[in-house]
Design a protein around this motif. Sequence first.
Motif, PDB file in Angstrom:
ATOM      1  N   ILE A 164      -7.122 -13.461   4.566  1.00 15.72           N
ATOM      2  CA  ILE A 164      -6.123 -14.278   3.742  1.00 15.72           C
ATOM      3  C   ILE A 164      -5.517 -13.687   2.795  1.00 15.72           C
ATOM      4  N   TYR A 165      -6.134 -12.733   2.156  1.00 14.05           N
ATOM      5  CA  TYR A 165      -5.271 -11.832   1.022  1.00 14.05           C
ATOM      6  C   TYR A 165      -4.453 -10.733   1.730  1.00 14.05           C
ATOM      7  N   ILE A 166      -4.855 -10.131   2.962  1.00 16.89           N
ATOM      8  CA  ILE A 166      -3.817  -9.336   3.733  1.00 16.89           C
ATOM      9  C   ILE A 166      -2.781 -10.090   4.132  1.00 16.89           C
ATOM     10  N   GLU A 167      -2.847 -11.358   4.497  1.00 13.08           N
ATOM     11  CA  GLU A 167      -1.816 -12.239   4.969  1.00 13.08           C
ATOM     12  C   GLU A 167      -0.937 -12.478   3.512  1.00 13.08           C
ATOM     13  N   LYS A 168      -1.428 -12.680   2.589  1.00 15.25           N
ATOM     14  CA  LYS A 168      -0.771 -12.981   1.290  1.00 15.25           C
ATOM     15  C   LYS A 168      -0.059 -11.675   1.099  1.00 15.25           C
ATOM     16  N   LEU A 169      -0.456 -10.246   1.271  1.00 19.66           N
ATOM     17  CA  LEU A 169       0.270  -9.319   1.049  1.00 19.66           C
ATOM     18  C   LEU A 169       1.448  -9.096   2.018  1.00 19.66           C
ATOM     19  N   TRP A 170       1.038  -9.612   3.058  1.00 19.39           N
ATOM     20  CA  TRP A 170       2.202  -9.420   4.248  1.00 19.39           C
ATOM     21  C   TRP A 170       3.472 -10.404   3.866  1.00 19.39           C
ATOM     22  N   GLU A 171       2.845 -11.716   3.223  1.00 21.51           N
ATOM     23  CA  GLU A 171       4.017 -12.529   2.699  1.00 21.51           C
ATOM     24  C   GLU A 171       4.787 -11.749   1.614  1.00 21.51           C
ATOM     25  N   PHE A 172       4.073 -11.353   0.823  1.00 23.31           N
ATOM     26  CA  PHE A 172       4.651 -10.773  -0.439  1.00 23.31           C
ATOM     27  C   PHE A 172       5.559  -9.657  -0.054  1.00 23.31           C
ATOM     28  N   ILE A 173       5.202  -8.836   0.746  1.00 30.20           N
ATOM     29  CA  ILE A 173       6.275  -7.740   1.221  1.00 30.20           C
ATOM     30  C   ILE A 173       7.598  -8.288   2.041  1.00 30.20           C
ATOM     31  N   LYS A 174       7.318  -9.200   2.867  1.00 31.37           N
ATOM     32  CA  LYS A 174       8.410  -9.765   3.314  1.00 31.37           C
ATOM     33  C   LYS A 174       9.501 -10.836   2.550  1.00 31.37           C
ATOM     34  N   ARG A 175       8.672 -11.523   1.555  1.00 28.10           N
ATOM     35  CA  ARG A 175       9.466 -12.445   0.542  1.00 28.10           C
ATOM     36  C   ARG A 175      10.393 -11.363  -0.397  1.00 28.10           C
ATOM     37  N   TYR A 176      10.027 -10.069  -0.993  1.00 29.04           N
ATOM     38  CA  TYR A 176      10.528  -9.252  -1.798  1.00 29.04           C
ATOM     39  C   TYR A 176      11.050  -8.229  -1.002  1.00 29.04           C
ATOM     40  N   GLU A 177      11.266  -8.463   0.319  1.00 29.99           N
ATOM     41  CA  GLU A 177      12.325  -7.572   1.184  1.00 29.99           C
ATOM     42  C   GLU A 177      11.956  -6.013   1.226  1.00 29.99           C
ATOM     43  N   TYR A 178      10.626  -5.945   1.170  1.00 33.20           N
ATOM     44  CA  TYR A 178      10.217  -4.350   1.358  1.00 33.20           C
ATOM     45  C   TYR A 178      10.285  -3.960   3.015  1.00 33.20           C
ATOM     46  N   ASN A 179      11.634  -4.055   3.419  1.00 35.77           N
ATOM     47  CA  ASN A 179      11.721  -3.772   4.678  1.00 35.77           C
ATOM     48  C   ASN A 179      11.457  -2.421   5.514  1.00 35.77           C
ATOM     49  N   GLN A 180      11.436  -1.542   4.416  1.00 36.65           N
ATOM     50  CA  GLN A 180      11.283   0.057   4.573  1.00 36.65           C
ATOM     51  C   GLN A 180       9.494   0.060   4.991  1.00 36.65           C
ATOM     52  N   VAL A 181       8.790  -0.863   4.145  1.00 34.58           N
ATOM     53  CA  VAL A 181       7.306  -0.702   4.251  1.00 34.58           C
ATOM     54  C   VAL A 181       7.218  -1.540   5.931  1.00 34.58           C
ATOM     55  N   VAL A 182       7.663  -2.615   6.212  1.00 35.42           N
ATOM     56  CA  VAL A 182       7.719  -3.241   7.094  1.00 35.42           C
ATOM     57  C   VAL A 182       7.900  -2.064   8.512  1.00 35.42           C
ATOM     58  N   LYS A 183       8.759  -1.339   8.603  1.00 34.36           N
ATOM     59  CA  LYS A 183       9.237  -0.314   9.338  1.00 34.36           C
ATOM     60  C   LYS A 183       8.311   0.620   9.354  1.00 34.36           C
ATOM     61  N   LEU A 184       7.710   1.186   8.128  1.00 33.71           N
ATOM     62  CA  LEU A 184       6.720   2.244   8.007  1.00 33.71           C
ATOM     63  C   LEU A 184       5.310   1.799   8.844  1.00 33.71           C
ATOM     64  N   LEU A 185       5.201   0.529   8.486  1.00 30.49           N
ATOM     65  CA  LEU A 185       3.692  -0.336   9.204  1.00 30.49           C
ATOM     66  C   LEU A 185       4.121  -0.170  10.713  1.00 30.49           C
ATOM     67  N   LYS A 186       5.377  -0.713  11.192  1.00 30.20           N
ATOM     68  CA  LYS A 186       5.663  -0.729  12.554  1.00 30.20           C
ATOM     69  C   LYS A 186       5.672   0.727  13.269  1.00 30.20           C
ATOM     70  N   ASN A 187       5.840   1.762  12.530  1.00 30.49           N
ATOM     71  CA  ASN A 187       5.780   3.041  12.982  1.00 30.49           C
ATOM     72  C   ASN A 187       4.360   3.534  13.230  1.00 30.49           C
ATOM     73  N   PHE A 188       3.500   2.972  12.347  1.00 26.25           N
ATOM     74  CA  PHE A 188       2.271   3.225  12.529  1.00 26.25           C
ATOM     75  C   PHE A 188       1.403   2.306  13.680  1.00 26.25           C
ATOM     76  N   GLY A 189       2.171   1.519  13.971  1.00 22.87           N
ATOM     77  CA  GLY A 189       1.790   0.656  15.229  1.00 22.87           C
ATOM     78  C   GLY A 189       1.315  -0.592  14.722  1.00 22.87           C
ATOM     79  N   TYR A 190       1.660  -1.248  13.362  1.00 23.24           N
ATOM     80  CA  TYR A 190       1.245  -2.472  12.914  1.00 23.24           C
ATOM     81  C   TYR A 190       2.767  -3.341  12.964  1.00 23.24           C
ATOM     82  N   GLN A 191       2.414  -4.499  13.408  1.00 18.72           N
ATOM     83  CA  GLN A 191       3.403  -5.550  13.151  1.00 18.72           C
ATOM     84  C   GLN A 191       3.043  -6.461  12.280  1.00 18.72           C
ATOM     85  N   ILE A 192       3.848  -6.755  11.412  1.00 23.28           N
ATOM     86  CA  ILE A 192       3.303  -7.813  10.215  1.00 23.28           C
ATOM     87  C   ILE A 192       4.419  -8.975  10.144  1.00 23.28           C
TER      88      ILE A 192
END
Length: 192
Positions: A164-192
């Motif tokens: 639940i808390y990891i999903e809240k962190l994902w929502e936080f990342i997306k809501r505040y447009e940390y697109n570079q973090v999303v990209k970094l996670l994707k480069n490491f093989g994680y899709q959030i």
Amino acid sequence: MCEYLQALDGDQVIKISTLVISFLLGIKALYEYNKTQKWKKNEFLAKEIKEFFLDRDVKKALLIIDWNRIDIPLYDNEIPSNTERSIFFIDEVHLSNSLSIDPNSEFSDEETIIRKSIDEFLVKLSMLQNYVDNNLFTTDDLKPYLSYWLNMIGDKHKARKNPIYIEKLWEFIKRYEYNQVVKLLKNFGYQI
């Protein structure tokens, strides 16, 4: 071939020798240049990683990510009324509201510190992805330093935290447009 070499006069031999030596020196210079560039790249990476992990907000965010309950140190003037100079962090108490994306949310002093630390951590991760985008270093260069932490964020089933808390962190990342973090996670093989 020997006849051709014998037919050369001294001036031609000097010119050919100069050309061959110049060519070999050029190859050596390119090799040294590449070696120096690689050294500078590794030096820059080491400096950036060191600064990343020495940042006080990053240190707090890493404690928050890695632990469900832990004493988090406070620095001068963060919460002047807190004489213990620390927050006893508990996921259930602090994390849920700290990561709220509701614009009407109100935060306690402790939640504000937690939110600020996570925010700064995400900014610093974004900067690292910017360096990757600008070819200053690669995702593979970052793996020894960030794999564990990005696994904790990117895979809610492997993280030590309640999903639940990891999903809240994902929502936080997306809501505040940390697109570079999303990209970094994707480069490491994680899709959030």
